[in-house]
Enzyme design. Sequence first.
Site, PDB file in Angstrom:
ATOM      1  N   GLY A 113       0.828  -1.212   0.000  1.00 41.30           N
ATOM      2  CA  GLY A 113       0.000   0.000   0.000  1.00 41.30           C
ATOM      3  C   GLY A 113       0.857   1.254   0.000  1.00 41.30           C
ATOM      4  O   GLY A 113       2.044   1.222   0.306  1.00 41.30           O
ATOM      5  N   ARG A 159       0.588  -5.437  -4.685  1.00 35.21           N
ATOM      6  CA  ARG A 159       0.674  -6.390  -3.583  1.00 35.21           C
ATOM      7  C   ARG A 159       0.984  -7.773  -4.141  1.00 35.21           C
ATOM      8  O   ARG A 159       0.727  -8.045  -5.308  1.00 35.21           O
ATOM      9  CB  ARG A 159      -0.661  -6.465  -2.850  1.00 35.21           C
ATOM     10  N   GLY A 175       6.489  -3.407   3.287  1.00 38.13           N
ATOM     11  CA  GLY A 175       6.181  -3.928   4.623  1.00 38.13           C
ATOM     12  C   GLY A 175       6.563  -5.394   4.756  1.00 38.13           C
ATOM     13  O   GLY A 175       7.377  -5.925   3.994  1.00 38.13           O
ATOM     14  N   ASP A 176       5.896  -6.009   5.711  1.00 37.87           N
ATOM     15  CA  ASP A 176       6.155  -7.394   6.070  1.00 37.87           C
ATOM     16  C   ASP A 176       6.315  -8.351   4.871  1.00 37.87           C
ATOM     17  O   ASP A 176       7.339  -9.027   4.731  1.00 37.87           O
ATOM     18  CB  ASP A 176       4.915  -7.799   6.879  1.00 37.87           C
ATOM     19  N   THR A 203       5.416   0.908   6.207  1.00 31.66           N
ATOM     20  CA  THR A 203       4.066   0.504   6.580  1.00 31.66           C
ATOM     21  C   THR A 203       3.400   1.648   7.315  1.00 31.66           C
ATOM     22  O   THR A 203       3.944   2.151   8.293  1.00 31.66           O
ATOM     23  CB  THR A 203       4.037  -0.756   7.477  1.00 31.66           C
ATOM     24  N   ASP A 207       0.991   1.347   9.042  1.00 37.89           N
ATOM     25  CA  ASP A 207       0.554   0.826  10.347  1.00 37.89           C
ATOM     26  C   ASP A 207       1.676   0.869  11.391  1.00 37.89           C
ATOM     27  O   ASP A 207       1.425   0.616  12.568  1.00 37.89           O
ATOM     28  CB  ASP A 207       0.059  -0.615  10.198  1.00 37.89           C
ATOM     29  N   MET A 240      -6.697   3.288   9.273  1.00 45.21           N
ATOM     30  CA  MET A 240      -6.057   2.010   8.966  1.00 45.21           C
ATOM     31  C   MET A 240      -5.373   1.466  10.213  1.00 45.21           C
ATOM     32  O   MET A 240      -5.161   2.189  11.189  1.00 45.21           O
ATOM     33  CB  MET A 240      -5.056   2.169   7.832  1.00 45.21           C
ATOM     34  N   GLY A 241      -4.986   0.233  10.135  1.00 48.79           N
ATOM     35  CA  GLY A 241      -4.342  -0.437  11.272  1.00 48.79           C
ATOM     36  C   GLY A 241      -4.897  -1.840  11.373  1.00 48.79           C
ATOM     37  O   GLY A 241      -5.859  -2.075  12.092  1.00 48.79           O
TER      38      GLY A 241
HETATM   39  O1  F6P Z   1      -0.221  -1.967   4.467  1.00 49.94           O
HETATM   40  C1  F6P Z   1      -1.113  -2.041   5.530  1.00 49.94           C
HETATM   41  C2  F6P Z   1      -2.347  -1.233   5.259  1.00 49.94           C
HETATM   42  O2  F6P Z   1      -2.081   0.101   5.451  1.00 49.94           O
HETATM   43  C3  F6P Z   1      -3.454  -1.712   6.163  1.00 49.94           C
HETATM   44  O3  F6P Z   1      -3.679  -0.966   7.296  1.00 49.94           O
HETATM   45  C4  F6P Z   1      -4.648  -1.723   5.252  1.00 49.94           C
HETATM   46  O4  F6P Z   1      -5.445  -2.819   5.542  1.00 49.94           O
HETATM   47  C5  F6P Z   1      -4.084  -1.907   3.904  1.00 49.94           C
HETATM   48  O5  F6P Z   1      -2.808  -1.361   3.927  1.00 49.94           O
HETATM   49  C6  F6P Z   1      -4.969  -1.370   2.855  1.00 49.94           C
HETATM   50  O6  F6P Z   1      -4.288  -1.189   1.642  1.00 49.94           O
HETATM   51  P1  F6P Z   1      -4.894  -1.563   0.224  1.00 49.94           P
HETATM   52  O7  F6P Z   1      -6.340  -1.188   0.248  1.00 49.94           O
HETATM   53  O8  F6P Z   1      -4.080  -0.806  -0.725  1.00 49.94           O
HETATM   54  O9  F6P Z   1      -4.700  -3.040   0.082  1.00 49.94           O
END
Ligand code: F6P
Length: 429
Positions: free
Chosen positions: A81, A147, A172-173, A201, A203, A246-247
């Site tokens: 994201g 993603r 991120g992770d 991230t 989050d 978000m989180g």
């Molecule tokens: O990368 C984590 C995050 O910020 C989460 O908090 C959220 O669920 C997600 O990304 C949403 O991202 P997208 O809608 O782009 O998949």
Amino acid sequence: MSDIDLDFTIAQLGECRIQSPMSGVRFTRDSERVLYHARLEEIRIWIEKRADPPAMEAAGPREKIFFEPSQLACGIVTCGGLCPGLNDVIRSIVLSLYHLYGVKKVYGFRYGYEGLVSTYGHKPIELTPDGVNRIHEIGGSVLGASRGPQDPVDMVKTLEDLKVGILFAIGGDGTLRGALKIADEAAKRGLKISVIGIPKTIDNDVSFVQKTFGFETAVTEARRATYAANTEAEAARNGIGLVKFMGRESGYIAAYSVLVDSQVNFCLVPEVPFTLERFLAELQQRLERRSHAVIVVAEGAGQDLMAKSAERDASGNVKFGDIGIFLRDAIKDHFKKKGVEISLKYIDPSYTIRSVPADAHDSAFCLLLGQNAVHAGMSGRTGMVVGFWNHQFTHVPISLATSARKKIDPAGALWSSVLASTGQPADMR
Ligand code: F6P
């Protein structure tokens, strides 16, 4: 994992034999370490044993480097994201490679790891100092992102074909796990490719990294939403402002938004379970006392209150129920049944706060992260991320950074401060 077992050893492609072209800087010695613990009582056991307490390698330029800059090509990829500061990090890496080391060839891979797989047909962009000059002024990622994992065999083939020596993976992770697979695959094939992660991230949930870039900007933006929620709530009889941030598994944005705007009366995060009955009863009491209330909720909070979904996103994350909408409806329903007229305003600024350009502090932070990532890569380190710990830049093995998600400790100082600010009960079960 106990503190005793922490292993901060960073993998290295080989001996550093080349003199760094940098001059007039303070070089960091390989022996420099940043303490993992910050409190005396936490390191007492090592002092008594006369042993070194756990510590991370300090980031920074090395006097001897592994790669010959004139023959080096590098690559950058942004995954997952969006997050404020992505373009700042890209820019910093390109400028540092070019100006500090004289590396002229930098590829920007498009749309996350897809850009490293030839069958997708996304051609890499050549990144130059002129090309990245002003990209930090805009949000998003000039490279695009996506993603989901890709086959490390395909990705390493692309790196090999382009003769890339260092890959910078910003994500991120999931991205960092992917980066480690690339490093492992390259090592398996005997290729000297360094893979350096820059944790990203919104989050703020990467372990062994105190703060990720963009988080501060996001929290600053979050204030506009809590401000609006409070203004609306105060202006109505039985006004309720409900804001969702978000989180997924860590409610840091929600928690910090409370500290930034102490008008918030309830903060609901994934780390602290609650029941709907208890929460609604507390909300009702608050309205009886003060005639208005502000609630912030992190997207991963209260998932046990809704029907579970088997669906997953491309990163493999379980698709969550929408706790914001669920609470909005549950609150309306509750007060309707009680015959209490309320005015509820629901605000969901999730994407708004992560798509903005970085604020001044995050911009500086991103610049330093990029510089330190380049120093680490040039010294032949691999399978690591650039971290920030005890106010210093560090090297952290990806295996540790991805070992668990960093979460708010419900018994810790941050959550205690949030409770002190909201006045909500510690336990709403
Ligand atoms: O990368 C984590 C995050 O910020 C989460 O908090 C959220 O669920 C997600 O990304 C949403 O991202 P997208 O809608 O782009 O998949």
